[in-house]
Design a protein around this motif. Sequence first.
Motif, PDB file in Angstrom:
ATOM      1  N   PHE A   1       0.829  -1.211   0.000  1.00  0.00           N
ATOM      2  CA  PHE A   1       0.000   0.000   0.000  1.00  0.00           C
ATOM      3  C   PHE A   1       0.862   1.259   0.000  1.00  0.00           C
ATOM      4  O   PHE A   1       0.484   2.279  -0.590  1.00  0.00           O
ATOM      5  N   SER A   2       2.015   1.203   0.655  1.00  0.00           N
ATOM      6  CA  SER A   2       2.915   2.359   0.658  1.00  0.00           C
ATOM      7  C   SER A   2       3.451   2.637  -0.744  1.00  0.00           C
ATOM      8  O   SER A   2       3.563   3.801  -1.163  1.00  0.00           O
TER       9      SER A   2
ATOM     10  N   LEU B   1      -6.309  -1.750   3.984  1.00  0.00           N
ATOM     11  CA  LEU B   1      -6.820  -0.802   2.994  1.00  0.00           C
ATOM     12  C   LEU B   1      -7.737   0.218   3.662  1.00  0.00           C
ATOM     13  O   LEU B   1      -7.645   1.432   3.395  1.00  0.00           O
TER      14      LEU B   1
ATOM     15  N   THR C   1      -5.644   2.650   5.641  1.00  0.00           N
ATOM     16  CA  THR C   1      -4.924   3.562   4.750  1.00  0.00           C
ATOM     17  C   THR C   1      -5.835   4.669   4.235  1.00  0.00           C
ATOM     18  O   THR C   1      -5.461   5.851   4.227  1.00  0.00           O
TER      19      THR C   1
END
Length: 353
Positions: free
Chosen positions: A171-172, A328, A331
């Motif tokens: 995700f980063s 997710l 984030t």
Amino acid sequence: MNPFMRWPALHGGLERLRVVWPGAAVAGLVMLSATFMAEHHGGPLLLYALLMGLALNFLHEDGRCRPGIEFCTRTVLRAGVALLGARITLGQVGGLGLGPFCVAVAGIATTLWLGAWLAGRMHLTRDLGLLSGAAVSICGASAALAVSAVMPRSEENERSVLLTVVGVTGFSTLAMVFYPPLALLLQLPDVAAGILLGGTIHDVAQVVGAGSMISPAAADVAIIVKLLRVLLLVPVVALLALYWRGRPGVATDAASPVPGRPPLVPLFLLAFMGLVLLNSAGGVPAAAGRLLGDLSRVCLVVALAALGMKTSLARLVALGWRPVALMLAETLWLLALFLGYLWLAGAGGPWAH
């Protein structure tokens, strides 16, 4: 008579080295291989180390390598987290003002709560929710590794750490690709864009990359906001250690002064804060700070490679899609929080330089 027997401490140290070196040497080789891949082909170094470690999982079943692998996932890991303090000064934190600090604190607190709450709703463990919440809201894989050092010791938690590192790194990387165009689309000035990137992207390397896509000024602000989040790692890990310490019958570090419970404030966190204060007072020369930062990175990559070797990929896949959906959601929540702050502050707000 062996002359080393006259000095028991030296003899014990050499015996310990003899036991741990096979597994530690393999982890070191994985670190070098991952570094070569990242430098020559691009991509996230920590993810390379993790995947290579997973491919060598069979070595953890080897009695010769197991002690060294365990040593890297505990002692080397804690050393790497402690040395992160050499990169941060209190002046860097104070230079941005109160707004980003308050939003960063709110982001960490609410993301931890969201992670724990969603984990229960999704039939996952609260430990996973707290671990992923800390990783998303603070500093990605480094935070996951720091939290793992005070988590209850179990096979399930070790798999959770690996899955969190994989998810948060992925995700980063996606955030590094998509957030800079989002900042440009919203026509954010450099300082606001830096606050957005530094406050929402998980890993330090991706923050630097994303900020550089906009401007050097945005990159500078982004890294300071990111280091502010890293500084908040200390109270978060200390509070989580206190939470797990209060659980009856929790198996943790055998070196704890209270059997079955971690120390109230782990020593590696005290070392982290000591380096922050020393660096803030000018006691760490620039060259030494860079050296300690590089050494911290090496320790974390070695620890992550060893953690990969401890984990079976088949068991990791068996955890399913829910942990990915959990990260997710965390984030997206963090992104929404910082976008809301920037919208409320406005382009002429007090955070603009």
